[in-house]
Design a protein around this motif. Structure first.
Motif, short mmCIF file in Angstrom:
data_model
loop_
_atom_site.label_atom_id
_atom_site.label_comp_id
_atom_site.label_asym_id
_atom_site.label_seq_id
_atom_site.Cartn_x
_atom_site.Cartn_y
_atom_site.Cartn_z
N PHE A 10 0.81 -1.21 0.00
CA PHE A 10 0.00 0.00 0.00
C PHE A 10 0.85 1.27 0.00
N GLY A 11 1.91 1.29 0.82
CA GLY A 11 2.75 2.48 0.87
C GLY A 11 3.41 2.77 -0.46
N THR A 12 3.88 1.72 -1.12
CA THR A 12 4.51 1.87 -2.43
C THR A 12 3.49 2.36 -3.46
N LEU A 13 2.28 1.79 -3.42
CA LEU A 13 1.23 2.21 -4.35
C LEU A 13 0.84 3.67 -4.10
N ASP A 14 0.80 4.06 -2.85
CA ASP A 14 0.49 5.45 -2.50
C ASP A 14 1.51 6.40 -3.12
N GLU A 15 2.78 6.07 -2.95
CA GLU A 15 3.84 6.92 -3.49
C GLU A 15 3.81 6.92 -5.02
N LEU A 16 3.56 5.75 -5.62
CA LEU A 16 3.48 5.65 -7.07
C LEU A 16 2.38 6.54 -7.64
N PHE A 17 1.17 6.41 -7.11
CA PHE A 17 0.05 7.15 -7.68
C PHE A 17 0.11 8.64 -7.37
N GLU A 18 0.72 9.00 -6.25
CA GLU A 18 0.91 10.43 -6.01
C GLU A 18 1.87 11.00 -7.04
N ALA A 19 2.95 10.28 -7.33
CA ALA A 19 3.90 10.75 -8.33
C ALA A 19 3.23 10.88 -9.69
#
Length: 296
Positions: free
Chosen positions: A197-206
Motif C-alpha cells: 500500500f505504501g509503495t502504491l500510494d507513493e506511485l500514484f501520487e507521483a
C-alpha cells in the motif's frame, strides 16, 4: 453613556500598549458586546477571555495542552519542511526508489534493489529511499557500497522500524505529506520496485503530480513486469476504457525488467529536461579528486 455602567469608552480605550492587561472593549453600536483583537483574530461576546496572549506565554504554571493544538502542529510541520529542505538542498541529481519493507534479504527483489542502487550511484545519482528495511535497504545498500550518496527519509510509525544501516544521510519525519514532498522535490525520477500500500500510494501520487503538471515531467519506472502487469492491465482495460483516464496517461510510466533500461530511461529524461555535459564533467572531476585523495 452607552450601557457600560455609566462609563463612556472611547474607541482607543482597551488597548493598553503594553501597560497592564488588555480589556474587553464593548463594540459601539452592537449593544455593548465585548470585543477583543487578539493578533489577527477578532473575538466577540463569549469568545473573549480574561487572559492575554502574553500572559499565557509567560505563565509557567499553565496547562500544556497547547502542545497538542493544531496551531502548534503548524510550527512542527514548518520545522520539518525547513529541516528537510536544508538537509537535502545540496544533493547531486537524485532518484527516489520505492519498494516493500517486507522484501526478504537475499530474495530476487532484494538483489534487484541492490543492483539498481549500485547502478544509480555509479551514474552519479543520489539514491533516496524511505530508509526502512526490505527493498529500501537494498537500494541504499547498493548505493552505499558503490560509494554513492545514500539517503533515507524515515517516518514515525506505531511499529518502529528505524533507518537501515546503509543510510548515510538520514532524516526522520512525523508527517507523511512532508516526507512525500522531499521524495518529489529532490528527485529526477522514480524507480518503483514491488511493494504494498505504501509503495502504491507513493506511485500514484507521483503519477498524479506529473499528470496534473504540478511537477516537471520526470520518468516513473515500474520494475518487474510480472508483478506490475495486472495493475497495468486494469488501468488500461478498466480505468482508461471507462474514460476515467486518457490513453496518453499510460505513457506517464514505464515497465521493465532490465536495470540497463532503467538507466537509459532516466538518462534520456535527464537530457530532455536540461541535464548538461557540465554536470557530467563535474561528476568526473569529483571522482578524480576522490581517487586522487585515496592515493595519498
Amino acid at each position: 453613556m452607552n450601557g457600560t455602567g455609566g462609563q463612556e469608552i472611547r474607541p482607543d480605550e482597551g488597548r493598553t500598549n503594553g501597560h497592564g492587561p488588555e480589556r474587553s472593549v464593548p463594540l459601539p453600536g452592537k449593544r455593548g458586546w465585548p470585543e477583543r483583537q487578539q493578533g489577527p483574530l477578532l473575538l466577540r461576546r463569549g469568545r473573549v477571555g480574561a487572559e492575554t496572549t502574553d500572559q499565557r506565554l509567560l505563565d509557567t504554571t499553565g496547562p500544556t495542552d497547547w502542545l497538542h493544538t493544531d496551531p502548534w502542529r503548524v510550527l512542527r510541520i514548518t520545522s520539518e519542511f525547513v529541516e528537510g529542505f536544508g538537509g537535502l538542498a545540496e544533493l547531486p541529481p537524485a532518484v527516489s526508489v520505492f519498494g516493500s519493507a517486507r522484501t526478504p534479504r537475499g530474495s530476487a527483489d532484494y538483489l534487484t534493489g541492490v543492483e539498481i542502487g549500485r547502478a544509480l550511484a555509479q551514474a552519479g545519482y543520489a539514491v533516496i529511499t524511505g530508509g526502512g528495511p526490505g527493498a529500501m535497504e537494498a537500494a541504499n545498500r547498493g548505493a552505499s557500497e558503490a560509494g554513492g550518496v545514500s539517503v533515507g527519509l524515515g517516518i514515525e510509525l506505531p511499529f518502529e522500524q528505524g533507518l537501515n544501516e546503509y543510510v548515510d544521510l538520514g532524516l526522520n519525519f512525523r508527517y507523511f505529506f512532508v516526507r512525500k514532498t522531499m521524495f518529489v522535490k529532490y528527485a529526477q525520477g522514480f524507480v518503483v520496485l514491488p511493494g504494498g500500500f505504501g509503495t502504491l500510494d507513493e506511485l500514484f501520487e507521483a503519477l498524479t503530480l506529473v499528470q496534473t503538471r504540478k511537477v516537471t515531467r520526470f520518468p516513473v519506472v515500474l520494475f518487474g513486469s510480472a508483478y506490475w502487469g495486472g495493475l497495468v492491465e486494469w488501468l488500461r482495460s478498466t480505468v482508461v476504457e471507462q474514460g476515467k483516464a486518457s490513453t496518453a496517461d499510460m505513457d506517464l510510466f514505464h515497465v521493465t525488467d532490465d536495470v540497463a533500461e532503467v538507466m537509459k530511461i532516466l538518462d534520456d529524461a535527464r537530457r530532455r529536461n536540461g541535464g548538461s555535459d557540465q554536470e557530467a564533467a563535474e561528476r568526473a572531476a569529483f571522482t578524480a579528486v576522490e581517487e586522487g585523495a585515496s592515493d595519498i
